[in-house]
Design a protein around this motif. Structure first.
Motif, mmCIF file in Angstrom:
data_model
loop_
_atom_site.group_PDB
_atom_site.id
_atom_site.type_symbol
_atom_site.label_atom_id
_atom_site.label_comp_id
_atom_site.label_asym_id
_atom_site.label_seq_id
_atom_site.Cartn_x
_atom_site.Cartn_y
_atom_site.Cartn_z
ATOM 1 N N MET A 148 0.834 -1.203 0.000
ATOM 2 C CA MET A 148 0.000 0.000 0.000
ATOM 3 C C MET A 148 0.867 1.250 0.000
ATOM 4 N N THR A 149 1.981 1.195 0.720
ATOM 5 C CA THR A 149 2.920 2.328 0.729
ATOM 6 C C THR A 149 3.486 2.570 -0.663
ATOM 7 N N THR A 150 3.796 1.487 -1.367
ATOM 8 C CA THR A 150 4.327 1.602 -2.725
ATOM 9 C C THR A 150 3.328 2.288 -3.653
ATOM 10 N N MET A 151 2.052 1.942 -3.508
ATOM 11 C CA MET A 151 1.022 2.568 -4.346
ATOM 12 C C MET A 151 0.948 4.077 -4.088
ATOM 13 N N LYS A 152 1.127 4.458 -2.834
ATOM 14 C CA LYS A 152 1.115 5.889 -2.491
ATOM 15 C C LYS A 152 2.304 6.601 -3.132
ATOM 16 N N TYR A 153 3.469 5.975 -3.140
ATOM 17 C CA TYR A 153 4.642 6.557 -3.791
ATOM 18 C C TYR A 153 4.385 6.761 -5.284
ATOM 19 N N ILE A 154 3.798 5.721 -5.929
ATOM 20 C CA ILE A 154 3.511 5.810 -7.367
ATOM 21 C C ILE A 154 2.550 6.966 -7.649
ATOM 22 N N ALA A 155 1.504 7.060 -6.843
ATOM 23 C CA ALA A 155 0.522 8.148 -7.019
ATOM 24 C C ALA A 155 1.172 9.513 -6.849
ATOM 25 N N ASP A 156 2.080 9.650 -5.873
ATOM 26 C CA ASP A 156 2.759 10.937 -5.652
ATOM 27 C C ASP A 156 3.607 11.324 -6.859
ATOM 28 N N HIS A 157 4.300 10.341 -7.469
ATOM 29 C CA HIS A 157 5.120 10.621 -8.660
ATOM 30 C C HIS A 157 4.251 11.136 -9.803
ATOM 31 N N ILE A 158 3.115 10.458 -10.014
ATOM 32 C CA ILE A 158 2.234 10.836 -11.124
ATOM 33 C C ILE A 158 1.625 12.227 -10.888
ATOM 34 N N ASN A 159 1.190 12.478 -9.667
ATOM 35 C CA ASN A 159 0.615 13.793 -9.350
ATOM 36 C C ASN A 159 1.655 14.895 -9.478
ATOM 37 N N ASN A 160 2.895 14.588 -9.148
ATOM 38 C CA ASN A 160 3.973 15.564 -9.298
ATOM 39 C C ASN A 160 4.207 15.898 -10.773
ATOM 40 N N ASP A 161 4.119 14.871 -11.639
ATOM 41 C CA ASP A 161 4.252 15.110 -13.080
ATOM 42 C C ASP A 161 3.125 15.997 -13.595
ATOM 43 N N LYS A 162 1.921 15.799 -13.051
ATOM 44 C CA LYS A 162 0.772 16.607 -13.478
ATOM 45 C C LYS A 162 0.958 18.073 -13.114
ATOM 46 N N ILE A 163 1.576 18.327 -11.967
ATOM 47 C CA ILE A 163 1.808 19.711 -11.533
ATOM 48 C C ILE A 163 2.695 20.439 -12.528
ATOM 49 N N TYR A 164 3.694 19.713 -13.061
ATOM 50 C CA TYR A 164 4.635 20.332 -14.006
ATOM 51 C C TYR A 164 4.241 20.066 -15.458
ATOM 52 N N ASN A 165 2.998 19.606 -15.678
ATOM 53 C CA ASN A 165 2.445 19.379 -17.019
ATOM 54 C C ASN A 165 3.305 18.434 -17.864
ATOM 55 N N GLN A 166 3.868 17.428 -17.230
ATOM 56 C CA GLN A 166 4.631 16.415 -17.943
ATOM 57 C C GLN A 166 3.709 15.250 -18.291
ATOM 58 N N LYS A 172 -2.478 -8.439 -9.096
ATOM 59 C CA LYS A 172 -2.925 -7.149 -8.575
ATOM 60 C C LYS A 172 -3.964 -7.366 -7.479
ATOM 61 N N LEU A 173 -3.932 -6.480 -6.506
ATOM 62 C CA LEU A 173 -4.846 -6.580 -5.373
ATOM 63 C C LEU A 173 -5.834 -5.418 -5.415
ATOM 64 N N HIS A 174 -7.038 -5.688 -4.948
ATOM 65 C CA HIS A 174 -8.086 -4.669 -4.959
ATOM 66 C C HIS A 174 -7.697 -3.461 -4.119
ATOM 67 N N VAL A 175 -7.012 -3.700 -3.006
ATOM 68 C CA VAL A 175 -6.646 -2.593 -2.125
ATOM 69 C C VAL A 175 -5.683 -1.632 -2.820
ATOM 70 N N CYS A 176 -4.815 -2.171 -3.714
ATOM 71 C CA CYS A 176 -3.885 -1.310 -4.457
ATOM 72 C C CYS A 176 -4.639 -0.437 -5.449
ATOM 73 N N GLU A 177 -5.582 -1.051 -6.151
ATOM 74 C CA GLU A 177 -6.382 -0.286 -7.099
ATOM 75 C C GLU A 177 -7.199 0.793 -6.388
ATOM 76 N N MET A 178 -7.691 0.471 -5.192
ATOM 77 C CA MET A 178 -8.496 1.418 -4.424
ATOM 78 C C MET A 178 -7.672 2.636 -4.018
ATOM 79 N N ILE A 179 -6.418 2.424 -3.625
ATOM 80 C CA ILE A 179 -5.555 3.544 -3.228
ATOM 81 C C ILE A 179 -5.264 4.441 -4.429
ATOM 82 N N LEU A 180 -4.956 3.834 -5.577
ATOM 83 C CA LEU A 180 -4.686 4.619 -6.783
ATOM 84 C C LEU A 180 -5.916 5.422 -7.196
ATOM 85 N N GLU A 181 -7.086 4.826 -7.007
ATOM 86 C CA GLU A 181 -8.326 5.527 -7.345
ATOM 87 C C GLU A 181 -8.556 6.696 -6.401
#
Length: 546
Positions: free
Chosen positions: A1-19, A31-40
């Motif tokens: 679950m921590t890994t999914m949060k890291y991935i989401a932070d990277h993607i959101n950071n790219d969005k801030i800089y319009n990459q 894949k686990l449902h809990v991982c998909e839920m965190i990304l959502e």
């Protein structure tokens, strides 16, 4: 679950800089449902393609499959994380897609029952077939590793087992250094049945390996020398085209096996391996406990191999259902002072597993009969019910006869010089004979976890040896698949090969091997077997290498 949060932070950071990028996440093994839920929840689920990389069984040899998951043992037994159970169940489902549904399934342990239940849930009615006799596998054993912790703690004495303990075998490959190959760079060797030399010696007791290697070296030399007798160019051309390359390859492989055998014997004879082995066998028999305790303390004082010393301590705990409290505290203190206090965590984890513990004194009782201050781990409380002594008596783990033939073995105890038969293999033998757990209550009550069997295809043979199949039985009943949850030793594999395939597997295969004067019976000391061979092997190694 921590890994999914890291991935989401990277993607959101790219969005801030319009990459703008494309994102793919590969999840192993699923894949686990809990991982998909965190990304959502983080708002990035729609930006990601999620893929699965399913882990499946890898064929390491013609009779050996592996998931190659070294983390399974710790994850399942220590951390009580059941995430890998789905992978195990899927691997069995995938196997049965090729071989057909397995009619007879036997489960020994909590994890084994969980795997069966998950398979039953996924397959449902597909597990029941009208005609099982056309399938390729007749019986499946799923067995938890914690059913038998004793066997992995014993020193392996088969050639393949010693190769693993000395050099390490990884996914069927072994690496030899300069001490074996004589070269500066390491040499990799694939250990499978396709290697004729390895196939002949892999299941042998170490005392009988040199006999074959010596005979093979002389045979190869004879084959090389026959080229001197050729009188025509055609004979020489045929020899070079068809035989020379194979002979050179066999000579190279033989040199490596002889070098490995030399290293193994040097390491075993230049220490106190004989005394170590005697202590190990004494612990298995339950005799001479005070002498064994003194020997273990001596190893600690000498700062002997911390793994080997710890193995003896754990073996003492398992065979005695715990070490007396005073001795346990003393051994623990001395070990930590000798090898470092970071091993406090090691002792804690071993205690949680039930492998190493002290014998608790009788606790005072409350009025309701409940002991005061009862603190037990979930795993330890399960394994504390098991009793090695009771299993030893009911399964005949210690052979009564001192004459266990190591050259043409008919008893699985040969893998430990006739001193002990693996609990796991004995259990499989008993269940095969009885075709289930009926009438085995006096044995199963000492096992850590439930037992379960589903028998859909009966054997027509009379009760007796597991090898006495009648010709009327479907061919699939002669094929038995044993699935260990948490790994197994090469000694157990060798024992199962003899047990399932029968004594003829060894007798027919090894009948041409010449007898060696020493080591006729299992009870001879290890040094008497190896010391006379050490100089011979050294001399043979030099002849082949040069």
């Amino acid at each position: 679950m921590t890994t999914m949060k890291y991935i989401a932070d990277h993607i959101n950071n790219d969005k801030i800089y319009n990459q703008k990028r494309k994102y793919k996440v590969v999840m192993v093994p699923r894949k686990l449902h809990v991982c998909e839920m965190i990304l959502e929840n983080e708002g990035v689920y729609g930006d990601i393609d999620i893929l699965e990389l399913n882990l499946d069984l890898i064929p390491l040899d013609r009779d050996l499959l592996s998931l190659e998951m070294p983390d399974f043992f710790r994850t399942f037994y220590l951390d009580s994380d059941y995430v890998w159970i789905h992978t195990v169940a899927k691997s069995l489902i995938g196997l049965q897609a090729f071989t057909g549904m397995i009619p007879n399934i036997y489960c020994i342990g909590k994890g084994a029952k969980m795997v069966y239940d998950l398979m039953d849930t996924i397959l449902g009615e597909k597990m029941v077939e009208p005609e099982y006799s056309r399938n390729e596998i007749g019986s499946l054993f799923i067995i938890d590793r914690n059913v038998d912790f004793v066997t992995p703690l014993c020193s392996q004495l088969t050639y393949e087992g010693l190769l693993d303990e000395t050099f390490g075998i990884s996914s069927g490959f072994i690496e030899f250094g300069k001490e074996v190959s004589g070269k500066d760079q390491t040499t990799k060797l694939l250990l499978t049945s396709q290697d004729e030399i390895f196939e002949e010696v892999r299941n042998r007791h170490v005392s009988n390996v040199f006999g074959y290697l010596s005979t093979k070296a002389k045979s190869l030399q004879t084959d090389f020398d026959k080229r001197h007798g050729f009188t025509s160019v055609g004979d020489m051309k045929n020899f070079v085209a068809n035989e020379l390359r194979n002979l050179k390859q066999q000579k190279s492989v033989l040199a490596q096996h002889i070098g490995a055998c030399e290293v193994i014997l040097n390491r075993k004879t230049k220490g106190d391996f004989e005394e170590y082995l005697q202590t190990e066998h004494s612990l298995l028999e339950g005799s001479g406990m005070r002498e064994n305790l003194n020997y273990i303390e001596e190893l600690i004082y000498k700062q002997h191999s911390l793994i080997q010393t710890l193995k003896l301590i754990c073996l003492m705990s398992l065979t005695q259902d715990g070490i007396p409290s005073r001795d346990y505290k003393s051994l623990k203190t001395q070990y930590l002072q000798s090898h470092g206090f970071e091993h406090m965590l090691t002792f804690y984890n071993l205690k949680r597993l039930g492998i190493l513990k002290g014998q608790e004194s009788q606790l005072p009782q409350q009025q309701g009969g409940t002991p005061l201050n009862k603190v037990t781990s979930g795993v330890a409380s399960i394994t504390s019910r098991s009793s090695y002594k009771n299993l030893c008596k009911r399964l005949n783990l210690i052979p009564k006869s001192d004459e266990i033939n190591l050259k043409s073995p008919t008893d699985m105890s040969y893998v430990f010089s006739g001193a002990y038969s693996p609990i796991s293999c004995k259990l499989i033998d008993q269940v095969l004979n009885k075709e289930g757990f009926l009438g085995m209550d006096d044995i199963t009550k000492h096992l850590p976890g439930p037992t379960f069997s589903k028998v859909r295809l009966k054997q027509s043979r009379a009760k007796g040896s597991s090898q006495s199949f009648k010709t009327a039985d479907p061919p699939c009943l002669k094929v038995v698949l044993v699935y260990f949850l948490g790994g197994c030793t090469f000694s157990e594999i060798s024992a199962l090969r003899i047990q399932i395939l029968g004594s003829n597997y060894c007798n027919d295969k090894w009948k041409h091997i010449p007898r060696i004067s020493d080591g006729e019976t299992a009870k001879l000391k290890f040094s008497k077997i190896t010391l006379p061979l050490e100089k011979k092997i050294s001399r043979l190694s030099k002849n082949v290498l040069h």
